[in-house]
Design a protein around this motif. Structure first.
Motif, PDB file in Angstrom:
ATOM      1  N   ARG A  31       0.835  -1.205   0.000  1.00  0.00           N
ATOM      2  CA  ARG A  31       0.000   0.000   0.000  1.00  0.00           C
ATOM      3  C   ARG A  31       0.873   1.258   0.000  1.00  0.00           C
ATOM      4  O   ARG A  31       0.629   2.208  -0.768  1.00  0.00           O
ATOM      5  N   MET A  32       1.881   1.282   0.851  1.00  0.00           N
ATOM      6  CA  MET A  32       2.719   2.468   0.974  1.00  0.00           C
ATOM      7  C   MET A  32       3.491   2.724  -0.316  1.00  0.00           C
ATOM      8  O   MET A  32       3.568   3.882  -0.788  1.00  0.00           O
ATOM      9  N   PHE A  33       4.054   1.683  -0.908  1.00  0.00           N
ATOM     10  CA  PHE A  33       4.830   1.876  -2.129  1.00  0.00           C
ATOM     11  C   PHE A  33       3.936   2.240  -3.311  1.00  0.00           C
ATOM     12  O   PHE A  33       4.380   2.912  -4.246  1.00  0.00           O
ATOM     13  N   GLN A  34       2.684   1.818  -3.270  1.00  0.00           N
ATOM     14  CA  GLN A  34       1.750   2.195  -4.329  1.00  0.00           C
ATOM     15  C   GLN A  34       1.435   3.693  -4.256  1.00  0.00           C
ATOM     16  O   GLN A  34       1.394   4.382  -5.274  1.00  0.00           O
ATOM     17  N   PRO A  96       4.729  10.404   9.495  1.00  0.00           N
ATOM     18  CA  PRO A  96       3.292  10.508   9.233  1.00  0.00           C
ATOM     19  C   PRO A  96       2.848   9.655   8.040  1.00  0.00           C
ATOM     20  O   PRO A  96       1.737   9.106   8.044  1.00  0.00           O
ATOM     21  N   ILE A  97       3.693   9.532   7.020  1.00  0.00           N
ATOM     22  CA  ILE A  97       3.353   8.703   5.855  1.00  0.00           C
ATOM     23  C   ILE A  97       3.241   7.248   6.275  1.00  0.00           C
ATOM     24  O   ILE A  97       2.266   6.558   5.942  1.00  0.00           O
ATOM     25  N   GLY A  99       2.731   6.069   9.295  1.00  0.00           N
ATOM     26  CA  GLY A  99       1.600   5.898  10.202  1.00  0.00           C
ATOM     27  C   GLY A  99       0.273   5.823   9.476  1.00  0.00           C
ATOM     28  O   GLY A  99      -0.588   4.996   9.808  1.00  0.00           O
ATOM     29  N   LYS A 100       0.079   6.687   8.487  1.00  0.00           N
ATOM     30  CA  LYS A 100      -1.174   6.679   7.725  1.00  0.00           C
ATOM     31  C   LYS A 100      -1.417   5.321   7.072  1.00  0.00           C
ATOM     32  O   LYS A 100      -2.518   4.756   7.159  1.00  0.00           O
ATOM     33  N   HIS A 101      -0.395   4.768   6.437  1.00  0.00           N
ATOM     34  CA  HIS A 101      -0.569   3.499   5.726  1.00  0.00           C
ATOM     35  C   HIS A 101      -0.646   2.310   6.684  1.00  0.00           C
ATOM     36  O   HIS A 101      -1.316   1.317   6.399  1.00  0.00           O
ATOM     37  N   LEU A 102       0.023   2.423   7.841  1.00  0.00           N
ATOM     38  CA  LEU A 102      -0.065   1.348   8.822  1.00  0.00           C
ATOM     39  C   LEU A 102      -1.474   1.244   9.393  1.00  0.00           C
ATOM     40  O   LEU A 102      -2.051   0.148   9.483  1.00  0.00           O
ATOM     41  N   LEU A 103      -2.057   2.372   9.770  1.00  0.00           N
ATOM     42  CA  LEU A 103      -3.420   2.359  10.318  1.00  0.00           C
ATOM     43  C   LEU A 103      -4.427   1.899   9.269  1.00  0.00           C
ATOM     44  O   LEU A 103      -5.342   1.109   9.576  1.00  0.00           O
ATOM     45  N   ALA A 104      -4.272   2.366   8.039  1.00  0.00           N
ATOM     46  CA  ALA A 104      -5.182   1.930   6.976  1.00  0.00           C
ATOM     47  C   ALA A 104      -5.050   0.431   6.739  1.00  0.00           C
ATOM     48  O   ALA A 104      -6.054  -0.257   6.494  1.00  0.00           O
ATOM     49  N   SER A 105      -3.845  -0.097   6.846  1.00  0.00           N
ATOM     50  CA  SER A 105      -3.636  -1.535   6.619  1.00  0.00           C
ATOM     51  C   SER A 105      -4.262  -2.374   7.727  1.00  0.00           C
ATOM     52  O   SER A 105      -4.780  -3.463   7.472  1.00  0.00           O
ATOM     53  N   ALA A 125      -2.582   6.707  18.545  1.00  0.00           N
ATOM     54  CA  ALA A 125      -1.890   7.332  19.674  1.00  0.00           C
ATOM     55  C   ALA A 125      -0.602   6.582  20.004  1.00  0.00           C
ATOM     56  O   ALA A 125       0.434   7.193  20.311  1.00  0.00           O
ATOM     57  N   ALA A 126      -0.666   5.231  19.943  1.00  0.00           N
ATOM     58  CA  ALA A 126       0.521   4.430  20.251  1.00  0.00           C
ATOM     59  C   ALA A 126       1.613   4.660  19.212  1.00  0.00           C
ATOM     60  O   ALA A 126       2.803   4.770  19.549  1.00  0.00           O
ATOM     61  N   TYR A 127       1.208   4.731  17.946  1.00  0.00           N
ATOM     62  CA  TYR A 127       2.193   4.973  16.896  1.00  0.00           C
ATOM     63  C   TYR A 127       2.839   6.342  17.069  1.00  0.00           C
ATOM     64  O   TYR A 127       4.055   6.492  16.888  1.00  0.00           O
ATOM     65  N   GLN A 128       2.058   7.336  17.435  1.00  0.00           N
ATOM     66  CA  GLN A 128       2.606   8.678  17.627  1.00  0.00           C
ATOM     67  C   GLN A 128       3.643   8.677  18.746  1.00  0.00           C
ATOM     68  O   GLN A 128       4.687   9.342  18.643  1.00  0.00           O
TER      69      GLN A 128
END
Length: 407
Positions: A31-34, A96-97, A99-105, A125-128
């Motif tokens: 997802r992130m590389f896409q 932030p990039i 984190g966004k893709h990790l939560l979406a995944s 919150a944990a990722y932050q």
């Protein structure tokens, strides 16, 4: 500090992450590389193709979930990760990039029922919290690297001033700053990243290589093993290109030295260096620094190779042992060839086993430095522990994407 409810929700996902972590992280990277293909220039695509990066991230996420109540327990591991990240040029703006893709995944792999908004909020919150820990560690490392004498930030062009074949698999490259500037005094055991453009992939790719000479000289030396294809694992793109195409006079982009697997120079204890294959490279830096600085610490150097054709730096270590009475070197060949002479090329046939450890490596109060394939290091560590060596005296390097591995 995260509140109790957030910590409980994150911690409750640890069993799920252990079971489905690789599926989650594989989806995450795709997802992130896409959506952010520019990050392919930072992440090792060889590890991606082999699945190593996905496995390593799955282990890291599960470990963080397990220790969410006391993340400081992971601080030594996070420091290791921070060194890897700074060597590759990962910056605060990348978090932030990711984190966004990790939560979406998490939502896309587990589904809305298993991953409701409340869980995503908790993981956000944990990722932050994790991101802030790493960013602070990395900013400190970046500042130190850039402000020390001879230091720099990011990539710096170096010229190859000497290319030396060390064995059938390993070649050394001596590098000097193309700008004619000074070099920093790195710590013996550290590594640099180098960057090469891979035409087949249309990408620049970073790779980390240990510095194999002592600090304080007019060059940096890396000794690179050419990684051949094995089974499903393809041949190493960067190592193969360095061997085949990088010539004396060429320019190579290099990061500042980083790494937390370093010689403890504040001690007067004996030193035992145990390596296999190309794992001897950071230990050679330690060895040469000890001897060239006039240290009188007793040194035992145990090295394992398959046979003489792939035994790199044989003459170099042999000369050091002949010149310095504090050094005793023992070489092991697993499969000696007819041209290999016992007593001259190697001292023992077979592997470094428990008997060899007892005979050649046990010194009172010694510090032990291990480097080689992961299975090799784990075996040596187990043998040392069984022989009564304290865990605090055993230091191990961790290669590649498995930075979250613990000693």
């Amino acid at each position: 500090m995260l509140d109790a409810s957030t910590r409980q929700q994150v911690k409750a996902t640890a069993p799920i992450l252990k079971q489905h972590g690789v599926l989650l992280t594989s989806h995450f990277y795709q997802r992130m590389f896409q959506h952010n293909p520019e990050l392919k220039n930072i992440f090792n695509q060889g590890h991606q193709h082999a699945g190593q990066q996905q496995q390593a991230l799955a282990m890291a996420v599960a470990a963080y979930a397990e220790h969410i109540d006391a993340p400081e327990v992971l601080l030594p591991v996070l420091e290791r990760v921070a060194h890897k990240h700074t060597s590759l040029g990962i910056r605060a703006e990348h978090y932030p990039i990711v984190g966004k893709h990790l939560l979406a995944s998490i939502r896309e792999v587990l589904g809305e029922e298993a991953a409701p908004d409340s869980l995503l909020d908790a993981w956000g919150a944990a990722y932050q919290q994790l991101a802030e820990l790493l960013i602070n560690l990395e900013n400190s490392l970046y500042q130190r690297a850039a402000t020390q004498a001879g230091g720099w930030s990011g990539w710096r062009p170096f010229r190859v001033v000497n290319k030396q074949v060390e064995s059938a698999e390993i070649t050394s490259f001596y590098l000097q700053p193309a700008d004619g500037g000074a070099l920093p005094d790195f710590q013996p055991g550290q590594y640099v990243s180098v960057q090469r453009y891979i035409p087949e992939w249309g990408l620049c790719q970073p790779r980390q290589y240990s510095l194999s000479d002592a600090p304080g000289k007019g060059w940096l030396r890396i000794s690179v093993k050419r990684e051949e294809a094995q089974g499903d694992a393809p041949a190493g793109k960067v190592s193969g290109q360095l061997h085949a195409a990088l010539a004396e006079g060429d320019i190579l982009q290099v990061s500042p030295p980083f790494g937390d697997f370093v010689l403890h120079q504040d001690r007067a204890t004996p030193v035992v260096l145990i390596s296999a294959g190309v794992g001897q490279t950071p230990l050679l830096s330690m060895l040469r620094h000890l001897l060239e600085s006039g240290s009188q610490r007793p040194i035992r150097y145990l090295h394992a190779a398959r046979h003489g054709q792939v035994h790199a730096m044989k003459q170099e270590v042999g000369q050091l042992a002949a010149q310095h009475p504090v050094l005793a070197s023992t070489v092991f060949y697993e499969c000696p060839q007819d041209t290999d002479q016992l007593g001259q090329d190697y001292q023992r046939a077979g592997r470094i086993d428990a008997e060899a450890i007892r005979e050649h490596a046990l010194l009172a109060d010694a510090d032990y430095y291990l480097c080689g394939p992961q299975a090799f290091m784990q075996q040596q560590r187990s043998q040392l522990r069984a022989s009564g060596v304290a865990a605090t005296r055993i230091h191990m390097e961790v290669f590649g994407s498995n930075a979250m591995a613990s000693d």
